[in-house]
Design an enzyme around this catalytic site. Structure first.
Site, PDB file in Angstrom:
ATOM      1  N   LEU A  75      28.990  38.429 -74.751  1.00  0.00           N
ATOM      2  CA  LEU A  75      28.040  38.516 -73.640  1.00  0.00           C
ATOM      3  C   LEU A  75      27.590  39.961 -73.443  1.00  0.00           C
ATOM      4  CD1 LEU A  75      29.790  36.147 -71.055  1.00  0.00           C
ATOM      5  CD2 LEU A  75      28.350  35.582 -73.019  1.00  0.00           C
ATOM      6  N   ARG A 125      24.876  50.646 -63.028  1.00  0.00           N
ATOM      7  CA  ARG A 125      25.638  51.844 -62.641  1.00  0.00           C
ATOM      8  C   ARG A 125      25.742  52.898 -63.745  1.00  0.00           C
ATOM      9  NH1 ARG A 125      31.099  49.971 -60.601  1.00  0.00           N
ATOM     10  NH2 ARG A 125      30.502  47.873 -61.286  1.00  0.00           N
ATOM     11  N   ASN A 142      38.872  80.715-101.115  1.00  0.00           N
ATOM     12  CA  ASN A 142      38.891  81.351 -99.800  1.00  0.00           C
ATOM     13  C   ASN A 142      37.469  81.502 -99.293  1.00  0.00           C
ATOM     14  OD1 ASN A 142      40.625  82.599 -97.702  1.00  0.00           O
ATOM     15  ND2 ASN A 142      39.159  84.255 -98.024  1.00  0.00           N
TER      16      ASN A 142
HETATM   17  C1  UD1 Z   1      33.534  38.095 -65.003  1.00  0.00           C
HETATM   18  C2  UD1 Z   1      34.319  36.849 -64.646  1.00  0.00           C
HETATM   19  C3  UD1 Z   1      35.608  37.262 -63.920  1.00  0.00           C
HETATM   20  C4  UD1 Z   1      36.419  38.176 -64.803  1.00  0.00           C
HETATM   21  C5  UD1 Z   1      35.593  39.373 -65.256  1.00  0.00           C
HETATM   22  C6  UD1 Z   1      36.341  40.144 -66.308  1.00  0.00           C
HETATM   23  C7  UD1 Z   1      32.623  35.137 -64.283  1.00  0.00           C
HETATM   24  C8  UD1 Z   1      31.889  34.330 -63.280  1.00  0.00           C
HETATM   25  N1  UD1 Z   1      33.509  35.997 -63.806  1.00  0.00           N
HETATM   26  O1  UD1 Z   1      33.177  38.711 -63.794  1.00  0.00           O
HETATM   27  O2  UD1 Z   1      36.383  36.117 -63.609  1.00  0.00           O
HETATM   28  O3  UD1 Z   1      37.563  38.626 -64.107  1.00  0.00           O
HETATM   29  O4  UD1 Z   1      34.335  38.936 -65.840  1.00  0.00           O
HETATM   30  O5  UD1 Z   1      35.640  41.305 -66.617  1.00  0.00           O
HETATM   31  O6  UD1 Z   1      32.416  34.951 -65.472  1.00  0.00           O
HETATM   32  N2  UD1 Z   1      26.467  38.608 -68.577  1.00  0.00           N
HETATM   33  C9  UD1 Z   1      25.437  38.040 -69.304  1.00  0.00           C
HETATM   34  N3  UD1 Z   1      24.537  37.243 -68.677  1.00  0.00           N
HETATM   35  C10 UD1 Z   1      24.616  36.968 -67.354  1.00  0.00           C
HETATM   36  C11 UD1 Z   1      25.676  37.545 -66.609  1.00  0.00           C
HETATM   37  C12 UD1 Z   1      26.588  38.353 -67.254  1.00  0.00           C
HETATM   38  O7  UD1 Z   1      25.321  38.262 -70.521  1.00  0.00           O
HETATM   39  O8  UD1 Z   1      23.759  36.230 -66.861  1.00  0.00           O
HETATM   40  C13 UD1 Z   1      27.440  39.473 -69.280  1.00  0.00           C
HETATM   41  C14 UD1 Z   1      27.478  40.878 -68.732  1.00  0.00           C
HETATM   42  O9  UD1 Z   1      26.592  41.700 -69.445  1.00  0.00           O
HETATM   43  C15 UD1 Z   1      28.920  41.263 -68.993  1.00  0.00           C
HETATM   44  C16 UD1 Z   1      29.676  39.953 -68.916  1.00  0.00           C
HETATM   45  O10 UD1 Z   1      28.717  38.941 -69.064  1.00  0.00           O
HETATM   46  O11 UD1 Z   1      29.103  41.810 -70.280  1.00  0.00           O
HETATM   47  C17 UD1 Z   1      30.445  39.778 -67.625  1.00  0.00           C
HETATM   48  O12 UD1 Z   1      29.499  39.744 -66.559  1.00  0.00           O
HETATM   49  P1  UD1 Z   1      29.809  40.419 -65.150  1.00  0.00           P
HETATM   50  O13 UD1 Z   1      28.704  40.138 -64.239  1.00  0.00           O
HETATM   51  O14 UD1 Z   1      30.228  41.816 -65.378  1.00  0.00           O
HETATM   52  O15 UD1 Z   1      31.068  39.544 -64.717  1.00  0.00           O
HETATM   53  P2  UD1 Z   1      32.102  39.910 -63.650  1.00  0.00           P
HETATM   54  O16 UD1 Z   1      31.485  39.799 -62.297  1.00  0.00           O
HETATM   55  O17 UD1 Z   1      32.773  41.164 -64.001  1.00  0.00           O
END
Ligand code: UD1
Ligand code: CA
Length: 425
Positions: free
Chosen positions: A7, A14, A346
């Site tokens: 993903l 940030r 050297n």
């Molecule tokens: C997610 C998990 C959480 C876990 C955490 C670990 C879910 C709902 N929650 O939360 O339980 O503890 O990861 O780090 O899955 N991304 C996409 N498309 C989207 C949304 C996100 O590709 O539509 C990708 C983001 O780029 C990222 C990853 O998915 O690499 C995780 O997404 P993020 O929104 O950071 O999830 P968390 O809220 O951290």
């Protein structure tokens, strides 16, 4: 074998950067590159899908240029982690093996861990395995809800959790292994009834339990491996963590590192025992360093450097794409690039291999054979060869090949004007 889904569509606000989050680098290697390499290094992944969204073109270009066994899939708009994985459905219609799901912003994940995780999934005959970790301060992570007999029942996001659930210290690491043909149906049944109004990937856990699947959790041993990058501060922290692991490994193998805190060594560098690295060195890229070498303080190895045994690279010496044979010294203030250097050579202080012509933009090679002595402050204008045993006088500019055992010197002859100072007074 398995296939992976990584993903990487999220925004990374940030980071405050025009570079997509997953293309930020540690030792010149992208965060996504670390994750893809970890997956590929298991030797078990035959195909990887990277879900891209924000700045999709840049990420897609990186994947296309660097990974033959990876495809990118566009997720537009980004409606959550569950929605992200569902983007892969059309590409995996007839697939019935395992899918490992990871995030593109956790560069410290180790291939050995992924291997163990998949093995655990198979040995426990799970349909869904989630990787978890125990955190003293679990804030912001999804919490793992287990049954009395240790089955994983659900994952509750922090924003949806009750105070009791928030107190749980076992968190969702965000890495999953699923039996694709059994679980793929879940993606059409996810909903957005949650605090963030997103399709949560984590909801497949509850779905699996409701549909009679076997759902288990694998607890990660080293929490640093799932350290996620959300900011430039996190990037620096991850770099330090990775570097510390590399430096510790070299010390365990017999390399002397005077100050681990200021020594930077890329994971692709190999170093043999009894080499000593003095403080404040930066060693990036792929390098091979032999036994009994001495490097630094303040040396910079920029990659594709091979040092045979007993080589000295001293302070303020920069080396790039260069092979140095044994018992050769370049102790001070020197640049060696695109070079081949023999043994017992050297290299005097302040020597420069002028490897780059900024007009033609061509880089050329310098060859220095065995037993050559290069006097201080010399410039070797590449392409150039200094043959065996030749000497170059200090302050020379060498623009043609020097034959064996010859002296080459381009310095203006010294002039001594008697009493010049007195006459000026
Ligand atoms: C997610 C998990 C959480 C876990 C955490 C670990 C879910 C709902 N929650 O939360 O339980 O503890 O990861 O780090 O899955 N991304 C996409 N498309 C989207 C949304 C996100 O590709 O539509 C990708 C983001 O780029 C990222 C990853 O998915 O690499 C995780 O997404 P993020 O929104 O950071 O999830 P968390 O809220 O951290
Ligand atoms: Ca989120």
């Amino acid at each position: 074998m398995f296939k992976s889904i990584i993903l990487a569509a999220g925004k990374g606000t940030r980071m405050k950067s025009e570079t997509p989050k997953v293309l930020h680098t540690i030792f010149n290697k992208t965060l996504l590159g670390y994750v893809l390499d970890a997956v590929n290094d298991t030797g078990l992944a035959d195909e990887n899908f990277v879900i891209v969204g924000h700045q999709a073109e840049k990420v897609a270009e990186f994947v296309k240029d660097n990974y033959d066994n990876a495809k990118t899939i566009l997720q537009e708009p980004q409606l959550g982690t569950g929605h992200a994985v569902s983007m892969a459905l059309p590409f995996l219609e007839n697939y019935d093996g395992e899918i490992v799901i990871l995030c593109g912003d956790t560069p410290l994940i180790q291939s050995e861990t992924i291997r163990e995780f998949v093995e655990y999934h198979k040995n426990s005959q799970s349909d869904i395995t989630v990787m978890s970790a125990i955190f003293d301060e679990p804030a912001n992570y999804g919490r793992i809800i287990r049954s009395a007999n240790d089955k994983v029942l659900a994952i509750i996001e922090e924003k949806d959790a009750t105070p009791e659930q928030k107190a749980i210290k076992e968190i969702n690491a965000g890495i999953y292994c699923i039996n694709w043909s059994k679980v793929k149906r879940a993606f059409s049944e996810l909903n957005t009834n949650n605090a963030q109004g997103e399709y949560y990937l984590t909801d497949i856990i509850k779905w699996g339990n409701n549909n009679g699947l076997s759902v288990n959790g694998y607890v990660l041993k080293d929490n640093e491996e799932i350290f996620g990058i959300n900011s430039k501060l996190n990037l620096a922290q991850a770099s330090k963590m990775l570097n510390r692991k590399v430096v510790n490994k070299h010390m365990a193998n017999g390399v002397t590192i005077v100050d681990p805190d200021t020594t930077w060594i890329s994971p692709e560098t190999s170093i043999e025992a009894d080499t000593i690295i003095y403080p404040s060195c930066y060693i990036e890229g792929k390098n091979t360093i032999g036994r009994n070498c001495a490097i630094g303080p303040f040396a910079h190895l920029r990659g594709d450097v091979v040092l045979e045994d007993n080589v000295k690279i001293g302070n303020f010496v920069e080396v790039k794409k260069t092979r140095v044979k044994s018992h050769t010294n370049a102790c001070h203030l020197t640049y060696l690039g695109d070079s081949e250097i023999g043994s017992n050579v050297n290299i005097g202080a302040g020597t420069i291999t002028a490897n780059y012509n900024p007009l033609s933009k061509v880089k050329s090679k310098t060859v220095i054979e065995d037993n050559v002595k290069i006097g201080s402050n010399s410039v070797l204008v590449a392409p150039v060869e200094i043959k065996e045993g030749a000497n170059v006088g200090a302050l020379s500019v060498i623009t043609k090949n020097i034959p064996s055992w010859a002296l080459a010197i381009t310095r203006a002859p010294i002039r001594i004007v008697e009493d010049w100072v007195k006459r000026k007074m």
